[in-house]
Design a protein around this motif. Structure first.
Motif, mmCIF file in Angstrom:
data_model
loop_
_atom_site.group_PDB
_atom_site.id
_atom_site.type_symbol
_atom_site.label_atom_id
_atom_site.label_comp_id
_atom_site.label_asym_id
_atom_site.label_seq_id
_atom_site.Cartn_x
_atom_site.Cartn_y
_atom_site.Cartn_z
ATOM 1 N N GLY A 53 0.824 -1.196 0.000
ATOM 2 C CA GLY A 53 0.000 0.000 0.000
ATOM 3 C C GLY A 53 0.861 1.249 0.000
ATOM 4 N N GLU A 54 0.263 2.384 -0.377
ATOM 5 C CA GLU A 54 1.060 3.605 -0.563
ATOM 6 C C GLU A 54 1.687 4.096 0.734
ATOM 7 N N SER A 55 0.966 4.055 1.840
ATOM 8 C CA SER A 55 1.547 4.526 3.095
ATOM 9 C C SER A 55 2.728 3.655 3.503
ATOM 10 N N SER A 56 2.634 2.374 3.217
ATOM 11 C CA SER A 56 3.762 1.482 3.492
ATOM 12 C C SER A 56 4.958 1.855 2.616
ATOM 13 N N ILE A 57 4.727 2.076 1.325
ATOM 14 C CA ILE A 57 5.816 2.434 0.410
ATOM 15 C C ILE A 57 6.486 3.731 0.842
ATOM 16 N N ARG A 58 5.682 4.707 1.241
ATOM 17 C CA ARG A 58 6.231 5.998 1.651
ATOM 18 C C ARG A 58 7.110 5.887 2.896
ATOM 19 N N SER A 59 6.927 4.822 3.661
ATOM 20 C CA SER A 59 7.728 4.665 4.878
ATOM 21 C C SER A 59 9.153 4.216 4.593
ATOM 22 N N PHE A 60 9.428 3.758 3.350
ATOM 23 C CA PHE A 60 10.795 3.317 3.051
ATOM 24 C C PHE A 60 11.329 3.774 1.695
ATOM 25 N N ILE A 61 10.524 4.501 0.909
ATOM 26 C CA ILE A 61 10.959 5.012 -0.386
ATOM 27 C C ILE A 61 10.902 6.543 -0.365
ATOM 28 N N SER A 62 11.936 7.190 -0.887
ATOM 29 C CA SER A 62 11.986 8.650 -0.936
ATOM 30 C C SER A 62 10.879 9.197 -1.817
ATOM 31 N N GLU A 63 10.461 10.428 -1.531
ATOM 32 C CA GLU A 63 9.371 11.065 -2.266
ATOM 33 C C GLU A 63 9.634 11.085 -3.766
ATOM 34 N N ASP A 64 10.861 11.413 -4.157
ATOM 35 C CA ASP A 64 11.163 11.526 -5.579
ATOM 36 C C ASP A 64 11.377 10.177 -6.255
ATOM 37 N N LYS A 65 11.282 9.083 -5.481
ATOM 38 C CA LYS A 65 11.462 7.743 -6.041
ATOM 39 C C LYS A 65 10.180 6.906 -5.955
ATOM 40 N N LEU A 66 9.064 7.541 -5.602
ATOM 41 C CA LEU A 66 7.832 6.773 -5.424
ATOM 42 C C LEU A 66 7.348 6.143 -6.724
ATOM 43 N N TRP A 67 7.511 6.860 -7.838
ATOM 44 C CA TRP A 67 6.975 6.400 -9.115
ATOM 45 C C TRP A 67 7.745 7.065 -10.241
#
Length: 776
Positions: free
Chosen positions: A535-549
């Motif tokens: 899920g997106e909140s999980s991804i945001r906890s370990f991926i930088s903002e500029d690397k989300l997509w």
């Protein structure tokens, strides 16, 4: 025995290995026992959060570091006849031990406990200083000699002679973290004059009428010359039944059998109550209790019926508990955390996931550590059977006597520690070493002395009533010869034997209903999985903002697919695989993160659902499935159905629906018909009303009454259906006054994601989840 835990804040020194044990001038920070050096270094500001972004790659520098822990403790006075021991439940890995500056021990195995007699050097009634130096595993591994037989993947060859968890060297599901630390408790144990030592209780045979039990024991007592001592066992089950038995002691070691009338048996989840007996074992001399110990155990028998291979007459791989066949539904247990001092605090919440989804077995995978006692205690109480691999995976391990001796000692400690748990139903030699030796090395795995001689010998000596499997999957001598004489293919390429009764059919990981998956011959699936995005909140906890997509050509997504060596590394395919699986199901790949998350989770959920239902509707031709896997051990993109931060994916809820104890499921259309089955994985008959209806229109397709015999799977009805149709079918049935639900998606890809979103709105109402929580 008196016990004092030694732990808490301590001094931690770190320095690059220089070939000595001198830490003068080394950097000193506050450490913690139990703990891992990486956690302490993060707290000290030396390292950032190693689970975020690409920070885990910073740990490469510390692979050649040594560490020194130093902690003070107050020791009690010793009474006459008492002896003092220091017990270390987990030290990672090559370590020297000092008490008040004097070296008293050395150890080289992080996977088992070490216990040392310090009676002659401890300062009784005073403050003592304990120091432990932990040396670089890379330096120590360099001192070993490689033989022609030994082999591992090139990224972790250095792991072969080091008794750390194999995953620490990098795996397709775990990062490379060659951690160090005192990752489990240290305790000061004071043995008194009279002690009850080792206890081994086992069920020789049992049914509901009576159980014959056996208790083996060792004693330490100053009364050993007396002939009037009694060893008394008093037990009371969690359901209320009790017993007492007195054994006349003739020697300080022994074994005796006793009978428990009308016992409360321990059953796996779904098949009955996992009843446990809380017992007190007392050593009595002249009417006085001079020593006692508590022991919790379960009364149950376990048997594994298996064949060497599957041929035209079929095959067999089936667990029997208390004489009843068990349909196994469960998952593989991977590391609870990449930093193992955190494992214990995660056990409870993790095992709740297994219980909530109807799992009755967990396979403790061989790339991991051996879990703490509290893990097995929880499994005992939840009725979750444990398949326990020994800690070896995907390699050809050393065969010389020194290493065999190391493995013998490790196995003895593991078996003695865990053998009283009724949840443990199988010892397994390793994970995929047979297949590795045969396919990668082209050698006969039946000549592996570790799994064919050392381990079965230990188990026969120490735990002879529990089954043993040499490897998973297991290639017996007969199966290996059959394999050599037969050509086989997997998706056009050389693959694993398709005739093994127990197998890991990962396959091409394309569309989950291709012939490879639909026509598997194995009786028992012990690994199978499918990717699903977090899920997106999980991804945001370990991926930088500029690397989300986007996710492709993304260095942070790559690292969190456990690829530690770059875009040309062995696990670099995993993000692209997730994208391809989405494209396979929906023809197009969404151009935004939110829709990609949902599409990926749908793809994974439908795959797991198909694998489980294909297994259950083939009962007893198929006897179990252990899907891969429940939850991640660090933040990553993987096959897990729950992310590291405990955020559940859609697959979790689909699994929960299709693993109900009594469940209705549709098989794929065949001969113009779609067939409804009811699988009853309990020991009681089930009956009630059912209804099948079109999810969108509500049109009732079939309804009526069903009756299902205990522990069976039976066809309920059939209806006309075309393979070309694409529609949602809802299944509703009543059992014991409660309504239950499942669903089926009919038709072949490609599906419309927008159409499936509408179906999800219908499914979520019945199966108990919220779409927004999955992708948010």
């Amino acid at each position: 025995m008196k016990k004092q835990i030694i732990g808490g804040p301590c001094k931690l020194y770190l320095r690059e290995n220089d070939g000595t044990d001198i830490f003068d001038g080394a950097q000193c920070i506050e450490g913690s026992i139990p703990g891992n050096v990486e956690i302490d270094m993060m707290h000290a500001g030396i390292l950032p959060d190693i689970y975020f972004g690409e920070n885990v790659l910073l740990l490469k520098e510390y692979e050649y570091y040594d560490y020194k822990y130093e902690i003070d403790f107050d020791a009690p006075d010793l009474n006459k006849g008492e002896r003092a021991y220091l017990k270390f439940e987990g030290v990672d890995c090559f370590a020297d031990y000092f008490l008040n500056g004097k070296k008293f021990a050395h150890s080289e195995n992080s996977l088992v406990e070490h216990r040392f007699d310090i009676t002659d050097i401890i300062l009784c009634g005073k403050k003592n200083t304990l120091s432990i130096i932990i040396y670089s595993p890379m330096i120590m591994a360099e001192n070993g000699l490689s033989e022609g037989y030994e082999s591992a993947y090139h990224i972790n060859f250095e792991s072969l002679r080091v008794r750390k968890a194999p995953h620490m060297y990098g795996w397709d599901i775990m990062p490379r973290i060659l951690s160090a630390g005192i990752w489990r408790d240290i305790s000061l144990e004071i043995e008194e004059e009279n002690e009850i030592g080792q206890l081994y209780i086992t069920t020789v045979r049992a049914d509901r009428g009576s159980a014959k039990m056996a208790l083996s024991y060792t004693l330490k007592t100053v009364h050993s010359k007396k002939s009037d001592m009694i060893l008394r066992i008093e037990g009371k089950s969690t359901l209320g039944k009790s017993f007492t038995y007195d054994h006349k002691v003739r020697f300080v070691q022994g074994r005796f059998e006793f009978t428990v009338p009308t016992p409360d048996l321990w059953w796996p989840y779904g098949y009955g109550e996992p009843s446990l007996y809380e017992s007190e074992i007392s050593l009595i001399s002249d009417g006085n209790v001079i020593a006692s110990r508590a022991l919790t155990f379960g009364i149950r028998t376990v048997k594994l019926e298996r064949s060497d291979f599957v041929d035209y007459e079929g095959g067999e791989f089936c667990f029997l508990v208390n004489g009843e066949k068990i349909m196994v539904k469960g998952s593989n247990w991977v590391p609870a955390d990449a930093l193992h001092s955190r494992d214990k605090e995660r056990y409870g919440k993790m095992l709740e996931l297994f219980s909530d989804t109807g799992c009755n077995m967990v396979r403790c995978w061989g790339g991991n550590v051996y879990e703490d006692d509290s893990f097995f205690e929880k499994c005992d109480r939840l009725g979750i059977m444990v398949w326990q691999d020994f800690a070896m995976a995907c390699a050809a391990y050393p065969q010389e006597e020194k290493f065999l001796s190391v493995m013998r000692e490790e196995a003895e400690k593991v078996v003695k520690r865990l053998r009283n748990h009724p949840s443990v139903v199988l010892w397994c030699g390793d994970n995929e070493c047979d297949v590795y030796i045969a396919s990668v090395r082209g050698l006969d795995p039946d000549k592996n002395k570790i799994t064919r001689e050392v381990l079965p010998s230990v188990i026969y000596r120490l735990d002879p009533y529990r089954p043993y499997l040499p490897s998973s999957p297991y290639l017996s001598k007969v199966a290996y010869e059959k394999w050599q004489n037969r050509r086989y293919e997997k998706n056009g390429e050389a693959g694993w034997p398709s005739f093994l009764p127990e197998d890991h059919p990962w396959g091409p990981r394309d569309y989950y209903k291709t012939p490879y998956y639909r026509h598997q011959k194995c009786n028992f699936i012990s690994e199978i999985g499918y990717h699903g995005c977090n899920g997106e909140s999980s991804i945001r906890s370990f991926i930088s903002e500029d690397k989300l997509w986007p996710c492709l050509d993304n260095s942070e997504w790559l690292v969190h697919a456990a690829e530690m060596t770059g875009p040309d590394g062995p696990y670099a395919y995993r993000i692209a695989l997730m994208v391809k699986q989405v494209k396979q199901l929906f023809e197009t790949v969404p151009d935004n993160l939110s829709d990609f998350i949902l599409a990926s989770q749908i793809s994974q959920a439908e795959a797991f659902k198909f694998f489980i239902e294909d297994t259950r509707t083939k009962k007893w031709e198929r006897t179990g499935i252990l899907w891969w896997n429940m939850i991640d051990g660090w933040p990553q993109f993987s096959d897990a159905v729950v992310s590291y931060d405990f955020q559940k994916k859609l697959a979790y809820y689909y699994i929960k629906a299709c693993q109900q104890k009594v469940c209705m499921m549709l098989r794929e259309p065949d001969d113009w018909k779609c067939r409804l089955y009811v699988s009853n994985d309990t020991l009681e008959d089930a009956k009630g009303c059912y209804k099948i209806y079109d999810g969108e229109s509500g049109e009732v397709i079939k309804e009526g009454e069903y009756y299902s015999k205990a522990n069976s799977t039976e066809k309920v009805c059939s209806f006309d259906e075309f393979v070309s149709s694409k529609r949602l079918i809802m299944i509703e049935w009543e059992l014991g006054g409660e309504k239950h639900y499942n669903h089926a998606i009919l038709g072949n890809p490609a599906f419309s994601l927008e159409k499936y979103k509408k179906w999800l709105n219908i499914i979520e109402e019945k199966e108990g989840f919220k779409i927004s929580e999955l992708i948010g």
